[in-house]
Design a protein around this motif. Structure first.
Motif, PDB file in Angstrom:
ATOM      1  N   LEU A 163       0.855  -1.182   0.000  1.00  0.00           N
ATOM      2  CA  LEU A 163       0.000   0.000   0.000  1.00  0.00           C
ATOM      3  C   LEU A 163       0.895   1.238   0.000  1.00  0.00           C
ATOM      4  CD1 LEU A 163      -2.848   1.330   0.356  1.00  0.00           C
ATOM      5  CD2 LEU A 163      -2.427   1.225   2.826  1.00  0.00           C
ATOM      6  N   VAL A 164       0.700   2.104  -0.979  1.00  0.00           N
ATOM      7  CA  VAL A 164       1.516   3.318  -1.105  1.00  0.00           C
ATOM      8  C   VAL A 164       0.587   4.535  -1.077  1.00  0.00           C
ATOM      9  CG1 VAL A 164       3.263   4.508  -2.466  1.00  0.00           C
ATOM     10  CG2 VAL A 164       3.093   2.006  -2.595  1.00  0.00           C
ATOM     11  N   THR A 165       0.920   5.530  -0.268  1.00  0.00           N
ATOM     12  CA  THR A 165       0.137   6.763  -0.193  1.00  0.00           C
ATOM     13  C   THR A 165       0.977   7.918  -0.726  1.00  0.00           C
ATOM     14  OG1 THR A 165      -1.035   5.934   1.762  1.00  0.00           O
ATOM     15  CG2 THR A 165      -1.175   8.293   1.306  1.00  0.00           C
ATOM     16  N   ILE A 166       0.453   8.595  -1.752  1.00  0.00           N
ATOM     17  CA  ILE A 166       1.161   9.707  -2.385  1.00  0.00           C
ATOM     18  C   ILE A 166       0.254  10.930  -2.353  1.00  0.00           C
ATOM     19  CG2 ILE A 166       2.255  10.539  -4.504  1.00  0.00           C
ATOM     20  CD1 ILE A 166       2.706   7.600  -5.282  1.00  0.00           C
ATOM     21  N   GLU A 167       0.687  11.960  -1.628  1.00  0.00           N
ATOM     22  CA  GLU A 167      -0.090  13.192  -1.485  1.00  0.00           C
ATOM     23  C   GLU A 167      -1.515  12.902  -1.030  1.00  0.00           C
ATOM     24  OE1 GLU A 167       0.251  15.338  -5.147  1.00  0.00           O
ATOM     25  OE2 GLU A 167       2.354  15.845  -4.814  1.00  0.00           O
ATOM     26  N   GLY A 168      -1.635  11.985  -0.067  1.00  0.00           N
ATOM     27  CA  GLY A 168      -2.914  11.648   0.525  1.00  0.00           C
ATOM     28  C   GLY A 168      -3.768  10.670  -0.262  1.00  0.00           C
ATOM     29  N   VAL A 169      -3.293  10.236  -1.420  1.00  0.00           N
ATOM     30  CA  VAL A 169      -4.040   9.297  -2.261  1.00  0.00           C
ATOM     31  C   VAL A 169      -3.407   7.917  -2.158  1.00  0.00           C
ATOM     32  CG1 VAL A 169      -4.870   8.797  -4.589  1.00  0.00           C
ATOM     33  CG2 VAL A 169      -4.646  11.173  -3.830  1.00  0.00           C
ATOM     34  N   ARG A 170      -4.248   6.893  -1.976  1.00  0.00           N
ATOM     35  CA  ARG A 170      -3.748   5.537  -1.738  1.00  0.00           C
ATOM     36  C   ARG A 170      -3.739   4.702  -3.026  1.00  0.00           C
ATOM     37  NH1 ARG A 170      -7.285   3.642   3.384  1.00  0.00           N
ATOM     38  NH2 ARG A 170      -8.948   4.125   1.886  1.00  0.00           N
ATOM     39  N   TYR A 171      -2.655   3.955  -3.185  1.00  0.00           N
ATOM     40  CA  TYR A 171      -2.482   3.083  -4.339  1.00  0.00           C
ATOM     41  C   TYR A 171      -2.019   1.697  -3.883  1.00  0.00           C
ATOM     42  CZ  TYR A 171      -2.368   7.523  -6.875  1.00  0.00           C
ATOM     43  OH  TYR A 171      -2.671   8.771  -7.363  1.00  0.00           O
ATOM     44  N   ILE A 172      -2.321   0.702  -4.695  1.00  0.00           N
ATOM     45  CA  ILE A 172      -1.807  -0.642  -4.496  1.00  0.00           C
ATOM     46  C   ILE A 172      -0.694  -0.873  -5.509  1.00  0.00           C
ATOM     47  CG2 ILE A 172      -2.341  -3.108  -4.741  1.00  0.00           C
ATOM     48  CD1 ILE A 172      -3.357  -1.789  -2.178  1.00  0.00           C
ATOM     49  N   ALA A 173       0.449  -1.374  -5.026  1.00  0.00           N
ATOM     50  CA  ALA A 173       1.559  -1.760  -5.889  1.00  0.00           C
ATOM     51  C   ALA A 173       1.897  -3.222  -5.613  1.00  0.00           C
ATOM     52  CB  ALA A 173       2.780  -0.878  -5.649  1.00  0.00           C
ATOM     53  N   ASP A 174       2.232  -3.960  -6.657  1.00  0.00           N
ATOM     54  CA  ASP A 174       2.468  -5.398  -6.518  1.00  0.00           C
ATOM     55  C   ASP A 174       3.446  -5.816  -7.610  1.00  0.00           C
ATOM     56  OD1 ASP A 174       2.373  -8.164  -6.283  1.00  0.00           O
ATOM     57  OD2 ASP A 174       0.189  -8.274  -6.178  1.00  0.00           O
ATOM     58  N   VAL A 175       4.580  -6.398  -7.218  1.00  0.00           N
ATOM     59  CA  VAL A 175       5.549  -6.901  -8.197  1.00  0.00           C
ATOM     60  C   VAL A 175       5.759  -8.411  -8.034  1.00  0.00           C
ATOM     61  CG1 VAL A 175       6.753  -4.690  -8.401  1.00  0.00           C
ATOM     62  CG2 VAL A 175       7.531  -6.356  -6.686  1.00  0.00           C
ATOM     63  N   GLY A 176       4.834  -9.092  -7.328  1.00  0.00           N
ATOM     64  CA  GLY A 176       5.067 -10.494  -7.010  1.00  0.00           C
ATOM     65  C   GLY A 176       3.902 -11.424  -7.249  1.00  0.00           C
ATOM     66  N   PHE A 177       3.029 -11.110  -8.220  1.00  0.00           N
ATOM     67  CA  PHE A 177       1.869 -11.973  -8.440  1.00  0.00           C
ATOM     68  C   PHE A 177       2.010 -12.804  -9.717  1.00  0.00           C
ATOM     69  CE2 PHE A 177      -2.763 -12.831  -9.215  1.00  0.00           C
ATOM     70  CZ  PHE A 177      -2.958 -13.595  -8.070  1.00  0.00           C
ATOM     71  N   GLY A 178       3.163 -13.350  -9.926  1.00  0.00           N
ATOM     72  CA  GLY A 178       3.370 -14.332 -10.987  1.00  0.00           C
ATOM     73  C   GLY A 178       2.978 -13.847 -12.361  1.00  0.00           C
ATOM     74  N   GLY A 179       2.293 -14.712 -13.102  1.00  0.00           N
ATOM     75  CA  GLY A 179       1.955 -14.438 -14.481  1.00  0.00           C
ATOM     76  C   GLY A 179       0.899 -13.388 -14.684  1.00  0.00           C
ATOM     77  N   MET A 180       0.251 -12.923 -13.612  1.00  0.00           N
ATOM     78  CA  MET A 180      -0.760 -11.869 -13.731  1.00  0.00           C
ATOM     79  C   MET A 180      -0.427 -10.668 -12.850  1.00  0.00           C
ATOM     80  SD  MET A 180      -2.901 -12.331 -16.077  1.00  0.00           S
ATOM     81  CE  MET A 180      -3.894 -10.913 -15.608  1.00  0.00           C
ATOM     82  N   VAL A 181       0.855 -10.439 -12.621  1.00  0.00           N
ATOM     83  CA  VAL A 181       1.264  -9.300 -11.794  1.00  0.00           C
ATOM     84  C   VAL A 181       0.822  -7.997 -12.453  1.00  0.00           C
ATOM     85  CG1 VAL A 181       3.550  -9.224 -12.901  1.00  0.00           C
ATOM     86  CG2 VAL A 181       3.218  -8.220 -10.632  1.00  0.00           C
ATOM     87  N   PRO A 182       0.180  -7.101 -11.701  1.00  0.00           N
ATOM     88  CA  PRO A 182      -0.157  -5.797 -12.276  1.00  0.00           C
ATOM     89  C   PRO A 182       1.136  -5.024 -12.550  1.00  0.00           C
ATOM     90  CG  PRO A 182      -1.382  -6.211 -10.240  1.00  0.00           C
ATOM     91  CD  PRO A 182      -0.308  -7.234 -10.317  1.00  0.00           C
ATOM     92  N   THR A 183       1.246  -4.402 -13.712  1.00  0.00           N
ATOM     93  CA  THR A 183       2.482  -3.702 -14.060  1.00  0.00           C
ATOM     94  C   THR A 183       2.373  -2.192 -13.860  1.00  0.00           C
ATOM     95  OG1 THR A 183       1.762  -3.792 -16.366  1.00  0.00           O
ATOM     96  CG2 THR A 183       3.339  -5.457 -15.630  1.00  0.00           C
ATOM     97  N   GLY A 184       1.364  -1.757 -13.145  1.00  0.00           N
ATOM     98  CA  GLY A 184       1.232  -0.356 -12.786  1.00  0.00           C
ATOM     99  C   GLY A 184       0.480  -0.234 -11.483  1.00  0.00           C
TER     100      GLY A 184
END
Length: 275
Positions: free
Chosen positions: A116-137
């Motif tokens: 979970l990443v918060t940038i200027e008060g806005v929350r985002y999900i980041a994931d680099v470890g979900f195998g063949g369907m990893v979100p790339t943004g």
């Protein structure tokens, strides 16, 4: 007494194509996530060989930055989290329940880690470890709208405090995993990884899985079945029939330095023979 962990930031950034530390912005987060999934492969060689998977930061860093290996979510996302924090991002780890390929209401274990990443008060999900369907943004957490990434579109939905991540795959929305925002301790990663690497029901135990992204494509290996999935095109599939072909592919397509192990060749031979 254990010495405090020191992230090798210079080596890490160089692997990702940076000569200096980028600013902690949304644009940087997106670029880091895209580069990370292309540079550091998802792979289960350790669990294939029933070898221990250590998730303490010093050994994860050594495996990814010095041994020429990849890893799974508790390794990839943990080091990525430390990278984000070192760059000045407000970030913390979360855990999730994988439901991909099964019913969305399945009560699976918390065997996935994301960030979970918060940038200027806005929350985002980041994931680099979900195998063949990893979100790339990064994905905006507080939105249920379809969100684009350099690869497939994704969307998030929230019900009773639980988020569901779905991806648009071949024209249909498929659930990937469920997660919430509860605080996570280091022991949670240890227990989750222990389950994934030792439990008889783990899909990775005794199996060879590898995944890596590229420009508008994904590469996946499941035992002896290799596929390249290009956006908007039919997938290319090859069934590998001998151990050397698998080892060559791991090196050339996934940039994995395969570890020496007395059971390596026999294990791979058994896996490709069973398909």
């Amino acid at each position: 007494m254990n010495e405090p962990f020191m992230l090798d930031l210079d080596t890490y950034l160089k692997r990702l194509g940076y000569s200096s530390a980028p600013p902690p912005t949304l644009a940087t987060l997106g670029e880091l996530q895209l580069r990370h999934s292309a540079e550091f492969p998802f792979e289960t060689l350790s669990t294939m060989l029933h070898a221990p998977v250590h998730v303490d930061p010093p050994r994860v860093q050594d495996k990814l930055l010095r041994q020429g290996r990849g890893g799974y979510c508790f390794e990839l996302n943990q080091l990525f989290l430390l990278l984000l924090q070192a760059l000045g991002f407000e970030a913390r780890g979360l855990t999730g329940r994988v439901v991909m390929g099964g019913p969305e209401d399945a009560q699976t274990a918390r065997t996935h880690m994301l960030v979970l990443v918060t940038i200027e008060g806005v929350r985002y999900i980041a994931d680099v470890g979900f195998g063949g369907m990893v979100p790339t943004g990064p994905l905006l957490l507080d939105s249920e709208a379809q969100q684009t990434t350099p690869h497939e579109p994704y969307r998030l939905s929230l019900a009773d405090g639980t988020y569901t991540l779905r991806a648009l795959v071949t024209g249909s929305w498929r659930a990937m995993y469920l997660f919430d925002l509860q605080a996570v301790a280091e022991i949670d990663y240890t227990v989750g990884s222990w389950y994934v690497s030792t439990h008889p029901d783990s899909p990775f135990l005794g199996q060879l899985v590898a995944a890596r992204t590229g420009h508008r494509l994904r590469k996946t290996l499941n035992n002896g079945s290799f596929a390249i999935h290009r956006l908007g095109e039919p997938s290319e599939r090859v069934q590998l029939r001998d151990v050397d072909a698998v080892l060559e592919l791991l090196r050339d397509e996934f940039s994995i330095q395969v570890p020496e192990h007395p059971e390596l060749r026999a294990t791979i031979e058994r896996l490709i023979a069973s398909e």
